[in-house]
Design a protein around this motif. Sequence first.
Motif, PDB file in Angstrom:
ATOM      1  N   THR A 182       0.819  -1.203   0.000  1.00  0.00           N
ATOM      2  CA  THR A 182       0.000   0.000   0.000  1.00  0.00           C
ATOM      3  C   THR A 182       0.855   1.255   0.000  1.00  0.00           C
ATOM      4  O   THR A 182       0.371   2.336  -0.302  1.00  0.00           O
ATOM      5  CB  THR A 182      -0.913   0.053   1.234  1.00  0.00           C
ATOM      6  N   ALA A 183       2.128   1.121   0.359  1.00  0.00           N
ATOM      7  CA  ALA A 183       2.968   2.295   0.487  1.00  0.00           C
ATOM      8  C   ALA A 183       3.053   3.134  -0.793  1.00  0.00           C
ATOM      9  O   ALA A 183       2.940   4.346  -0.737  1.00  0.00           O
ATOM     10  CB  ALA A 183       4.370   1.890   0.952  1.00  0.00           C
ATOM     11  N   PRO A 184       3.263   2.544  -1.974  1.00  0.00           N
ATOM     12  CA  PRO A 184       3.349   3.357  -3.180  1.00  0.00           C
ATOM     13  C   PRO A 184       2.086   4.158  -3.434  1.00  0.00           C
ATOM     14  O   PRO A 184       2.135   5.259  -3.962  1.00  0.00           O
ATOM     15  CB  PRO A 184       3.563   2.326  -4.285  1.00  0.00           C
ATOM     16  N   ALA A 185       0.943   3.632  -3.053  1.00  0.00           N
ATOM     17  CA  ALA A 185      -0.307   4.330  -3.300  1.00  0.00           C
ATOM     18  C   ALA A 185      -0.390   5.621  -2.493  1.00  0.00           C
ATOM     19  O   ALA A 185      -1.051   6.567  -2.879  1.00  0.00           O
ATOM     20  CB  ALA A 185      -1.499   3.434  -2.952  1.00  0.00           C
ATOM     21  N   ALA A 186       0.304   5.630  -1.346  1.00  0.00           N
ATOM     22  CA  ALA A 186       0.255   6.810  -0.494  1.00  0.00           C
ATOM     23  C   ALA A 186       1.066   7.958  -1.077  1.00  0.00           C
ATOM     24  O   ALA A 186       0.895   9.104  -0.718  1.00  0.00           O
ATOM     25  CB  ALA A 186       0.767   6.471   0.904  1.00  0.00           C
ATOM     26  N   ALA A 187       1.984   7.654  -1.986  1.00  0.00           N
ATOM     27  CA  ALA A 187       2.796   8.684  -2.624  1.00  0.00           C
ATOM     28  C   ALA A 187       2.952   8.328  -4.089  1.00  0.00           C
ATOM     29  O   ALA A 187       4.028   7.985  -4.539  1.00  0.00           O
ATOM     30  CB  ALA A 187       4.168   8.792  -1.942  1.00  0.00           C
ATOM     31  N   PRO A 188       1.886   8.369  -4.880  1.00  0.00           N
ATOM     32  CA  PRO A 188       1.880   7.852  -6.234  1.00  0.00           C
ATOM     33  C   PRO A 188       2.824   8.556  -7.180  1.00  0.00           C
ATOM     34  O   PRO A 188       3.204   8.004  -8.198  1.00  0.00           O
ATOM     35  CB  PRO A 188       0.423   8.060  -6.679  1.00  0.00           C
ATOM     36  N   HIS A 189       3.206   9.791  -6.877  1.00  0.00           N
ATOM     37  CA  HIS A 189       4.085  10.515  -7.785  1.00  0.00           C
ATOM     38  C   HIS A 189       5.527  10.504  -7.320  1.00  0.00           C
ATOM     39  O   HIS A 189       6.376  11.182  -7.891  1.00  0.00           O
ATOM     40  CB  HIS A 189       3.616  11.973  -7.921  1.00  0.00           C
ATOM     41  N   GLY A 190       5.775   9.733  -6.249  1.00  0.00           N
ATOM     42  CA  GLY A 190       7.162   9.602  -5.780  1.00  0.00           C
ATOM     43  C   GLY A 190       7.650  10.812  -5.019  1.00  0.00           C
ATOM     44  O   GLY A 190       8.824  10.931  -4.727  1.00  0.00           O
ATOM     45  N   GLY A 191       6.768  11.734  -4.678  1.00  0.00           N
ATOM     46  CA  GLY A 191       7.225  12.936  -4.006  1.00  0.00           C
ATOM     47  C   GLY A 191       6.876  12.975  -2.544  1.00  0.00           C
ATOM     48  O   GLY A 191       7.024  14.002  -1.903  1.00  0.00           O
ATOM     49  N   GLY A 192       6.350  11.885  -2.005  1.00  0.00           N
ATOM     50  CA  GLY A 192       6.031  11.841  -0.591  1.00  0.00           C
ATOM     51  C   GLY A 192       4.996  12.886  -0.226  1.00  0.00           C
ATOM     52  O   GLY A 192       4.085  13.183  -0.979  1.00  0.00           O
ATOM     53  N   MET A 193       5.151  13.492   0.928  1.00  0.00           N
ATOM     54  CA  MET A 193       4.178  14.438   1.436  1.00  0.00           C
ATOM     55  C   MET A 193       4.144  15.718   0.604  1.00  0.00           C
ATOM     56  O   MET A 193       3.194  16.468   0.638  1.00  0.00           O
ATOM     57  CB  MET A 193       4.495  14.777   2.896  1.00  0.00           C
ATOM     58  N   GLN A 194       5.192  15.999  -0.170  1.00  0.00           N
ATOM     59  CA  GLN A 194       5.210  17.190  -0.996  1.00  0.00           C
ATOM     60  C   GLN A 194       4.100  17.158  -2.045  1.00  0.00           C
ATOM     61  O   GLN A 194       3.669  18.186  -2.543  1.00  0.00           O
ATOM     62  CB  GLN A 194       6.570  17.326  -1.696  1.00  0.00           C
ATOM     63  N   MET A 217       1.062  15.902  -1.545  1.00  0.00           N
ATOM     64  CA  MET A 217      -0.262  15.914  -0.945  1.00  0.00           C
ATOM     65  C   MET A 217      -1.076  17.164  -1.276  1.00  0.00           C
ATOM     66  O   MET A 217      -2.264  17.068  -1.568  1.00  0.00           O
ATOM     67  CB  MET A 217      -0.154  15.740   0.572  1.00  0.00           C
ATOM     68  N   PRO A 218      -0.476  18.388  -1.267  1.00  0.00           N
ATOM     69  CA  PRO A 218      -1.276  19.571  -1.575  1.00  0.00           C
ATOM     70  C   PRO A 218      -1.880  19.547  -2.974  1.00  0.00           C
ATOM     71  O   PRO A 218      -2.857  20.239  -3.234  1.00  0.00           O
ATOM     72  CB  PRO A 218      -0.249  20.709  -1.434  1.00  0.00           C
ATOM     73  N   LYS A 219      -1.298  18.791  -3.904  1.00  0.00           N
ATOM     74  CA  LYS A 219      -1.794  18.725  -5.268  1.00  0.00           C
ATOM     75  C   LYS A 219      -2.963  17.757  -5.412  1.00  0.00           C
ATOM     76  O   LYS A 219      -3.597  17.703  -6.451  1.00  0.00           O
ATOM     77  CB  LYS A 219      -0.667  18.318  -6.216  1.00  0.00           C
ATOM     78  N   MET A 220      -3.236  16.989  -4.385  1.00  0.00           N
ATOM     79  CA  MET A 220      -4.337  16.039  -4.438  1.00  0.00           C
ATOM     80  C   MET A 220      -5.668  16.744  -4.194  1.00  0.00           C
ATOM     81  O   MET A 220      -5.734  17.763  -3.519  1.00  0.00           O
ATOM     82  CB  MET A 220      -4.157  14.948  -3.363  1.00  0.00           C
ATOM     83  N   THR A 221      -6.719  16.173  -4.730  1.00  0.00           N
ATOM     84  CA  THR A 221      -8.059  16.672  -4.453  1.00  0.00           C
ATOM     85  C   THR A 221      -8.430  16.293  -3.029  1.00  0.00           C
ATOM     86  O   THR A 221      -7.818  15.386  -2.437  1.00  0.00           O
ATOM     87  CB  THR A 221      -9.071  16.053  -5.427  1.00  0.00           C
ATOM     88  N   PRO A 222      -9.417  16.947  -2.439  1.00  0.00           N
ATOM     89  CA  PRO A 222      -9.856  16.570  -1.092  1.00  0.00           C
ATOM     90  C   PRO A 222     -10.232  15.100  -1.000  1.00  0.00           C
ATOM     91  O   PRO A 222      -9.956  14.445   0.012  1.00  0.00           O
ATOM     92  CB  PRO A 222     -11.069  17.477  -0.872  1.00  0.00           C
ATOM     93  N   MET A 226      -8.728   9.684   0.958  1.00  0.00           N
ATOM     94  CA  MET A 226      -8.406   8.290   0.677  1.00  0.00           C
ATOM     95  C   MET A 226      -7.038   7.920   1.234  1.00  0.00           C
ATOM     96  O   MET A 226      -6.856   6.862   1.839  1.00  0.00           O
ATOM     97  CB  MET A 226      -8.450   8.041  -0.828  1.00  0.00           C
ATOM     98  N   MET A 227      -6.046   8.793   1.045  1.00  0.00           N
ATOM     99  CA  MET A 227      -4.705   8.515   1.543  1.00  0.00           C
ATOM    100  C   MET A 227      -4.672   8.445   3.070  1.00  0.00           C
ATOM    101  O   MET A 227      -3.999   7.603   3.654  1.00  0.00           O
ATOM    102  CB  MET A 227      -3.729   9.599   1.055  1.00  0.00           C
ATOM    103  N   MET A 228      -5.427   9.324   3.690  1.00  0.00           N
ATOM    104  CA  MET A 228      -5.480   9.316   5.153  1.00  0.00           C
ATOM    105  C   MET A 228      -6.141   8.040   5.674  1.00  0.00           C
ATOM    106  O   MET A 228      -5.707   7.461   6.670  1.00  0.00           O
ATOM    107  CB  MET A 228      -6.242  10.542   5.658  1.00  0.00           C
ATOM    108  N   GLU A 229      -7.171   7.590   4.971  1.00  0.00           N
ATOM    109  CA  GLU A 229      -7.842   6.346   5.355  1.00  0.00           C
ATOM    110  C   GLU A 229      -6.919   5.147   5.169  1.00  0.00           C
ATOM    111  O   GLU A 229      -6.908   4.216   5.990  1.00  0.00           O
ATOM    112  CB  GLU A 229      -9.118   6.172   4.526  1.00  0.00           C
ATOM    113  N   LEU A 230      -6.134   5.176   4.090  1.00  0.00           N
ATOM    114  CA  LEU A 230      -5.151   4.114   3.859  1.00  0.00           C
ATOM    115  C   LEU A 230      -4.146   4.044   5.001  1.00  0.00           C
ATOM    116  O   LEU A 230      -3.859   2.973   5.532  1.00  0.00           O
ATOM    117  CB  LEU A 230      -4.407   4.369   2.541  1.00  0.00           C
TER     118      LEU A 230
END
Length: 209
Positions: free
Chosen positions: A32-44, A46-51, A56-60
């Motif tokens: 599941t780890a790759p899904a949490a950072a699909p673009h390889g940028g980690g938490m950086q 996250m701001p580009k994701m939709t609400p 979904m990532m937080m639930e994961l």
Amino acid sequence: MYFLKMPLRQTLTAIAFMTGVSVMSQVQAQPTAPAAAPHGGGMQQMPKMTPEQQSMMMELQKTQQQLQQTQQELQKIQQQVYKESPELQKQRDALQSKVSEKMSHGGYDADKELKKMNALVDKYQNSNEKPSQAEIQEFQASQQEFQSRQQKVFQDPEIRKMAENLQQNVKAKIQATGPKGKSLIVRLENQMKKLQQLRQKAMAMMRSK
């Protein structure tokens, strides 16, 4: 601190794969780890994701944390089960020996490599001394080789059969310990299903972006 004891964790996965519910949950949870950072940028990223994606990532992450907690509780029972069952110990040792044998070919010695990685972990685990860049690179290369070989070994029908048999025996022993063991297994299996479903939804969400 610097090597995070991955070889020790990988030892459990490699030489005792599917030998207990706790190991099984760990293996299932890791993808599941790759899904949490699909673009390889980690938490950086996250701001580009939709609400919706952020939710979904937080639930994961929450589900995976819950699964790890259940895994830790089960591991304590599993350790006791092994301690009280010489038959399970023999079955586990046979699997360990067979896995090591199948990993060791082409001049590669799995036991030797594992001891070398563990020695490096022990050297810096409780030390203020920092490893050199060369040591870090060597460690990472050794770990990648070890993981690559273990993955190939677990494609082997003989290994899979031995591991599955041991898993079922350990699971039965845990269930026989009483209501707590049974409930933990049920909880773990439910959490694994939920985690897999969330991962699939997250991947579908990212593909449709």
